[in-house]
Motif scaffolding. Structure first.
Motif, short mmCIF file in Angstrom:
data_model
loop_
_atom_site.label_atom_id
_atom_site.label_comp_id
_atom_site.label_asym_id
_atom_site.label_seq_id
_atom_site.Cartn_x
_atom_site.Cartn_y
_atom_site.Cartn_z
N LEU A 184 81.20 -8.07 -33.42
CA LEU A 184 80.67 -8.21 -32.07
C LEU A 184 79.81 -9.46 -31.94
CD1 LEU A 184 79.71 -4.49 -31.40
CD2 LEU A 184 81.61 -5.77 -30.37
N PHE A 185 78.99 -9.70 -32.96
CA PHE A 185 78.18 -10.91 -32.91
C PHE A 185 79.05 -12.16 -33.00
CE2 PHE A 185 76.03 -14.33 -35.25
CZ PHE A 185 75.03 -14.64 -34.34
N ALA A 186 80.08 -12.13 -33.86
CA ALA A 186 80.97 -13.27 -33.99
C ALA A 186 81.62 -13.64 -32.66
CB ALA A 186 82.04 -13.00 -35.05
N PHE A 187 81.99 -12.61 -31.88
CA PHE A 187 82.58 -12.87 -30.57
C PHE A 187 81.62 -13.65 -29.67
CE2 PHE A 187 82.85 -11.61 -26.10
CZ PHE A 187 84.14 -12.01 -25.79
N LEU A 188 80.37 -13.20 -29.63
CA LEU A 188 79.39 -13.86 -28.76
C LEU A 188 79.02 -15.25 -29.27
CD1 LEU A 188 77.08 -10.78 -28.11
CD2 LEU A 188 78.69 -11.82 -26.49
N MET A 224 70.84 -17.62 -37.48
CA MET A 224 70.13 -16.84 -38.48
C MET A 224 70.79 -15.47 -38.67
SD MET A 224 66.07 -15.88 -38.51
CE MET A 224 66.17 -15.02 -36.93
N ALA A 225 71.46 -14.97 -37.65
CA ALA A 225 72.05 -13.62 -37.71
C ALA A 225 73.11 -13.51 -38.80
CB ALA A 225 72.65 -13.25 -36.36
N TYR A 226 73.85 -14.57 -39.06
CA TYR A 226 74.92 -14.49 -40.06
C TYR A 226 74.37 -14.18 -41.45
CZ TYR A 226 78.72 -15.91 -37.00
OH TYR A 226 79.67 -15.94 -36.02
N SER A 227 73.22 -14.74 -41.78
CA SER A 227 72.62 -14.45 -43.08
C SER A 227 72.24 -12.98 -43.18
CB SER A 227 71.37 -15.32 -43.28
OG SER A 227 71.70 -16.69 -43.20
N CYS A 228 71.68 -12.45 -42.11
CA CYS A 228 71.29 -11.04 -42.11
C CYS A 228 72.50 -10.13 -42.23
CB CYS A 228 70.52 -10.71 -40.82
SG CYS A 228 69.04 -11.73 -40.54
N ILE A 229 73.55 -10.41 -41.46
CA ILE A 229 74.75 -9.56 -41.50
C ILE A 229 75.42 -9.66 -42.85
CG2 ILE A 229 77.02 -9.20 -40.48
CD1 ILE A 229 75.88 -10.22 -37.83
N THR A 232 85.64 -6.19 -49.39
CA THR A 232 84.70 -5.90 -48.31
C THR A 232 84.42 -7.15 -47.48
OG1 THR A 232 83.63 -4.17 -49.65
CG2 THR A 232 82.40 -5.01 -47.77
N ASN A 233 84.11 -8.24 -48.16
CA ASN A 233 83.86 -9.49 -47.44
C ASN A 233 85.13 -9.98 -46.75
OD1 ASN A 233 81.06 -9.99 -47.90
ND2 ASN A 233 81.53 -10.48 -50.01
N GLY A 234 86.28 -9.73 -47.38
CA GLY A 234 87.53 -10.13 -46.75
C GLY A 234 87.80 -9.35 -45.48
N LEU A 235 87.55 -8.04 -45.52
CA LEU A 235 87.75 -7.22 -44.32
C LEU A 235 86.76 -7.64 -43.22
CD1 LEU A 235 89.13 -4.84 -42.93
CD2 LEU A 235 87.42 -3.33 -43.98
N ALA A 236 85.52 -7.91 -43.62
CA ALA A 236 84.52 -8.36 -42.64
C ALA A 236 84.96 -9.66 -41.98
CB ALA A 236 83.16 -8.53 -43.32
N GLN A 237 85.48 -10.58 -42.79
CA GLN A 237 85.92 -11.86 -42.25
C GLN A 237 87.16 -11.70 -41.38
OE1 GLN A 237 84.07 -14.51 -42.56
NE2 GLN A 237 85.43 -15.67 -41.23
N THR A 238 88.04 -10.77 -41.75
CA THR A 238 89.24 -10.53 -40.95
C THR A 238 88.88 -10.04 -39.56
OG1 THR A 238 90.56 -9.99 -42.91
CG2 THR A 238 91.38 -9.20 -40.79
N VAL A 239 88.01 -9.03 -39.51
CA VAL A 239 87.61 -8.47 -38.22
C VAL A 239 86.85 -9.52 -37.40
CG1 VAL A 239 86.27 -6.66 -37.08
CG2 VAL A 239 87.55 -6.15 -39.16
N ALA A 240 85.98 -10.28 -38.07
CA ALA A 240 85.25 -11.33 -37.36
C ALA A 240 86.19 -12.42 -36.86
CB ALA A 240 84.18 -11.93 -38.28
N SER A 241 87.22 -12.72 -37.65
CA SER A 241 88.17 -13.75 -37.24
C SER A 241 88.94 -13.35 -35.99
CB SER A 241 89.14 -14.04 -38.38
OG SER A 241 88.47 -14.60 -39.49
N VAL A 242 89.24 -12.06 -35.88
CA VAL A 242 89.89 -11.58 -34.66
C VAL A 242 89.02 -11.91 -33.45
CG1 VAL A 242 90.64 -9.53 -33.39
CG2 VAL A 242 91.15 -9.74 -35.83
N GLN A 243 87.73 -11.65 -33.58
CA GLN A 243 86.82 -11.94 -32.48
C GLN A 243 86.68 -13.45 -32.25
OE1 GLN A 243 85.75 -9.35 -30.68
NE2 GLN A 243 86.97 -8.18 -32.14
N ARG A 244 86.80 -14.22 -33.33
CA ARG A 244 86.64 -15.66 -33.18
C ARG A 244 87.84 -16.32 -32.51
NH1 ARG A 244 84.16 -15.39 -38.68
NH2 ARG A 244 81.92 -15.52 -38.37
N PHE A 245 89.02 -15.70 -32.63
CA PHE A 245 90.12 -16.29 -31.85
C PHE A 245 90.18 -15.71 -30.45
CE2 PHE A 245 92.99 -12.90 -33.67
CZ PHE A 245 93.58 -12.46 -32.49
N GLY A 289 87.34 -14.84 -28.82
CA GLY A 289 86.17 -15.37 -28.14
C GLY A 289 86.41 -16.68 -27.41
N PRO A 290 86.87 -17.74 -28.10
CA PRO A 290 87.09 -19.01 -27.39
C PRO A 290 88.10 -18.90 -26.25
CG PRO A 290 87.06 -19.38 -29.75
CD PRO A 290 87.07 -17.89 -29.55
#
Length: 493
Positions: free
Chosen positions: A294-298, A405-410, A426-439, A441-442
């Motif tokens: 959600l944060f990655a989208f914003l 700063m939020a990325y360090s906390c997450i 775990t980090n791969g799944l987190a990045q996958t879900v965030a990447s969905v939001q990153r494409f 989002g723009p």
């Protein structure tokens, strides 16, 4: 003595991350320097595209001369990198759990080099789209680098190590933006040195070539000095760690050990967990990853709107900046962001705690989105950029520093939630879900901005007010996280 209570796949095994320690372990400077170079090279290539992408799109025969439609196509181009990343980042991260982090990281950087060169040689929309997709699909470093950072540090110095890598990303983002803005169209700026017709045909190849050349040198250096972390083991202690990292599980007395295909000492339970992604379906993992998405989208929406809105002509609600000015703006932001994350971030985390720091960072998105209509309205009245407008732009830049700063906390929440033996996954799944939001989002942000301009919704600024409301919703959701990193099953109660 370590806690020897039995853990299952639902128990996060990364102990509570200690952000400060009176006697922190010395940082592994050689390893961190190699990771520094990889991040620097990747970010340099990616950031160099940002300052001129809207100008490049406007030159292609796809907008019909309507500058208000540039946002639709530039959003697609930016998003396609994350579409490619989404399709492969989990595969790369899972692969790194088996063959090691180093080969995946080196292969990812090589993939970025190839994609960047192809982007500079592209002169059609579809060629640009294909090269940006490859840039994401061939590079899984976003999911693997966090795993390696955890493995080369421990609880006492992970915050320091993370701040150094953020510094690398921020500085390279700034330099890459500056390079992209000032080295594009060299035939126009330095006709004597770039008189060859090649530079007329490919006016945006020079920044791609310069950043790729640096990445090639970095790749050679890292291939020599970076040491694999997945193969590490400790045979001297009765209690041994899988991979030798701080999130590996202690082996219990009487439990037999085996060697995996990488000759790493693991327990049977770890091997079983590494074979299935179902072990990731825990509340700490899912909550951390959801908030990250959600944060990655914003955040990516704000980042994609900055170059789009600020290079849009003033009559359409933008600031009318050219690529060189945009590159300078983003370059200064990168430098300031790196200095802040390195020097101030650990102190803020110590003062406010992990959750407090995260919520404060997310709150910075509210003024960031609202500054778009404020700056645009002022520019329309002023007619051009003056000292007051540049002050508002600088203020926006400082707010963006707080957002990052939020990325360090997450990252700390996500890594501490990882089940044993599945840090990479775990980090791969987190990045996958965030990447969905990153494409997403723009594309969404640039499209609703263009739509708002065309339909004059709330003066053409309806997109920013909608994103502001979304921010308040995400902040409420993030407040469900524990005050500090996940510690044990007790956090689930």
């Amino acid at each position: 003595m370590p806690d020897t209570r039995q853990n299952d796949e639902r128990t996060p095994l990364q102990q509570n991350v200690i952000l400060t320690s009176p006697n922190p372990t010395p940082l592994p400077w050689a390893q961190l320097s190699a990771l520094f170079l990889l991040i620097f090279a990747d970010s340099l290539m990616s950031a160099s595209v940002t300052p001129y992408i809207n100008e490049l799109i406007s030159e292609l025969p796809i907008t019909g001369g309507d500058e208000r439609k540039v946002g639709y196509y530039s959003g697609i181009i930016i998003s396609l990198c994350f579409v490619g990343e989404t399709t492969t980042v989990l595969l790369w991260s899972r692969l790194s759990d088996f063959i090691g982090r180093k080969p995946v990281l080196l292969g990812g950087t090589l993939g970025s080099i190839i994609a960047t060169v192809l982007f500079g040689l592209s002169r059609t929309f579809w060629a640009l789209a294909a090269s940006r997709f490859l840039a994401g699909a061939l590079n899984g470093n976003a999911g693997v680098l966090p795993s390696m950072l955890v493995e080369v540090t421990d609880e006492s110095n992970i915050a320091q190590g993370m701040s150094l890598l953020i510094l690398a990303w921020s500085v390279s983002f700034g330099i890459g933006s500056f390079v992209g803005g000032h080295l594009s169209r060299p035939h126009d700026h330095w006709p004597g040195a770039f008189r060859n017709t090649f530079w007329v045909k490919y006016p945006y190849f020079l920044p791609c070539a310069v950043t790729s050349a640096f990445a090639i040198v970095s790749l050679l250096i890292v291939s020599i000095f970076l040491k694999e972390t997945l193969h590490k083991r400790n045979n001297t202690s009765k209690l041994r760690f899988y991979s030798g990292d701080s999130n590996a599980g202690y082996l219990r007395d009487g439990e037999s050990n085996i060697e995996d295909e990488n000759n790493a000492i693991v327990s049977p339970g770890v091997v079983q967990q590494r074979s299935s992604l179902r072990a990731l379906l825990t509340r700490p993992v899912l909550l951390s990853i959801s908030i990250n998405a959600l944060f990655a989208f914003l955040e990516i929406s704000n980042n994609s709107l900055v170059p789009l809105v600020y290079t849009t002509p003033i009559r359409y609600g933008g600031l009318g900046l050219d690529p060189a000015q945009m590159g300078t703006f983003l370059g200064v932001f990168g430098i300031l962001n790196g200095a802040f994350q390195f020097a101030i971030l650990p102190r803020i985390m110590k003062l406010m705690g992990l959750r407090g720091s995260l919520l404060a960072s997310m709150s910075c998105l509210v003024p960031a989105f609202l500054l778009f209509p404020i700056n645009g309205t002022y520019a329309r009245h002023a007619g051009s950029a003056d000292n007051i407008l540049w002050f508002l732009v600088l203020f926006h830049m400082l707010i963006m520093v707080g957002i990052n700063m939020a990325y360090s906390c997450i990252f700390l929440y996500t890594s501490s939630a990882a089940p044993k033996g599945m840090l990479g996954a775990t980090n791969g799944l987190a990045q996958t879900v965030a990447s969905v939001q990153r494409f997403v989002g723009p594309t969404i942000a640039s499209s609703i901005f263009a739509f708002s301009l065309e339909k004059e919704i709330l003066g053409g600024y309806g997109a920013f007010y909608a994103l502001t409301l979304c921010t308040f919703t995400v902040i409420c959701f993030a407040s469900q996280l524990p005050r500090e990193a996940w510690k044990s099953q007790e956090d689930l109660e």
